[in-house]
Design a protein around this motif. Structure first.
Motif, mmCIF file in Angstrom:
data_model
loop_
_atom_site.group_PDB
_atom_site.id
_atom_site.type_symbol
_atom_site.label_atom_id
_atom_site.label_comp_id
_atom_site.label_asym_id
_atom_site.label_seq_id
_atom_site.Cartn_x
_atom_site.Cartn_y
_atom_site.Cartn_z
ATOM 1 N N LYS A 279 0.835 -1.208 0.000
ATOM 2 C CA LYS A 279 0.000 0.000 0.000
ATOM 3 C C LYS A 279 0.867 1.255 0.000
ATOM 4 C CE LYS A 279 -3.951 -2.046 2.342
ATOM 5 N NZ LYS A 279 -4.729 -2.097 3.578
ATOM 6 N N ASP A 280 1.919 1.242 0.811
ATOM 7 C CA ASP A 280 2.822 2.389 0.868
ATOM 8 C C ASP A 280 3.524 2.603 -0.469
ATOM 9 O OD1 ASP A 280 2.131 2.774 3.516
ATOM 10 O OD2 ASP A 280 3.928 1.779 4.310
ATOM 11 N N ALA A 281 3.941 1.531 -1.104
ATOM 12 C CA ALA A 281 4.601 1.637 -2.408
ATOM 13 C C ALA A 281 3.639 2.181 -3.458
ATOM 14 C CB ALA A 281 5.148 0.275 -2.836
ATOM 15 N N ALA A 282 2.380 1.767 -3.383
ATOM 16 C CA ALA A 282 1.382 2.261 -4.332
ATOM 17 C C ALA A 282 1.139 3.759 -4.130
ATOM 18 C CB ALA A 282 0.088 1.481 -4.184
ATOM 19 N N LYS A 283 1.124 4.187 -2.882
ATOM 20 C CA LYS A 283 0.924 5.619 -2.594
ATOM 21 C C LYS A 283 2.076 6.456 -3.147
ATOM 22 C CE LYS A 283 -1.741 5.076 1.642
ATOM 23 N NZ LYS A 283 -1.727 5.245 3.103
ATOM 24 N N GLU A 284 3.279 5.906 -3.096
ATOM 25 C CA GLU A 284 4.468 6.626 -3.549
ATOM 26 C C GLU A 284 4.749 6.411 -5.036
ATOM 27 O OE1 GLU A 284 7.635 5.369 -1.034
ATOM 28 O OE2 GLU A 284 6.659 6.115 0.781
ATOM 29 N N SER B 249 8.896 -1.550 -6.187
ATOM 30 C CA SER B 249 8.599 -2.067 -4.844
ATOM 31 C C SER B 249 7.219 -2.702 -4.797
ATOM 32 C CB SER B 249 8.679 -0.941 -3.807
ATOM 33 O OG SER B 249 10.003 -0.495 -3.676
ATOM 34 N N ALA B 250 6.260 -2.097 -5.473
ATOM 35 C CA ALA B 250 4.903 -2.649 -5.486
ATOM 36 C C ALA B 250 4.904 -4.047 -6.095
ATOM 37 C CB ALA B 250 3.963 -1.725 -6.252
ATOM 38 N N ARG B 251 5.620 -4.216 -7.186
ATOM 39 C CA ARG B 251 5.690 -5.544 -7.814
ATOM 40 C C ARG B 251 6.405 -6.544 -6.926
ATOM 41 N NH1 ARG B 251 4.769 -6.489 -13.518
ATOM 42 N NH2 ARG B 251 3.656 -4.670 -14.242
#
Length: 65
Positions: free
Chosen positions: A25-30, A35-37
């Motif tokens: 979730k944090d990676a998606a926000k940024e 990182s999201a993958r």
């Protein structure tokens, strides 16, 4: 009573899943796609591992297949 070792493994995996979901979730926000993958792949592995353990280890009766 369930085998303590098996319960500990399930709890460990659940904790890792919760951490990976939060990090994803944090990676998606940024907008950090790399990182999201990474966290999506980690979640997939953890879900598959937990699914396998649920099929093979019955925590209520301690039967191992």
């Amino acid at each position: 009573m369930a085998n303590e070792y098996s319960v500990a493994i399930h709890n460990f995996i659940s904790d890792k899943i919760a951490a990976a979901e939060n990090n994803n979730k944090d990676a998606a926000k940024e907008n950090d796609l790399a990182s999201a993958r990474y966290y999506e792949g980690q979640l997939l592995e953890l879900y598959k591992t937990r699914q396998y353990l649920n099929k093979k280890i019955d925590l209520k009766t301690q039967k191992y297949y």
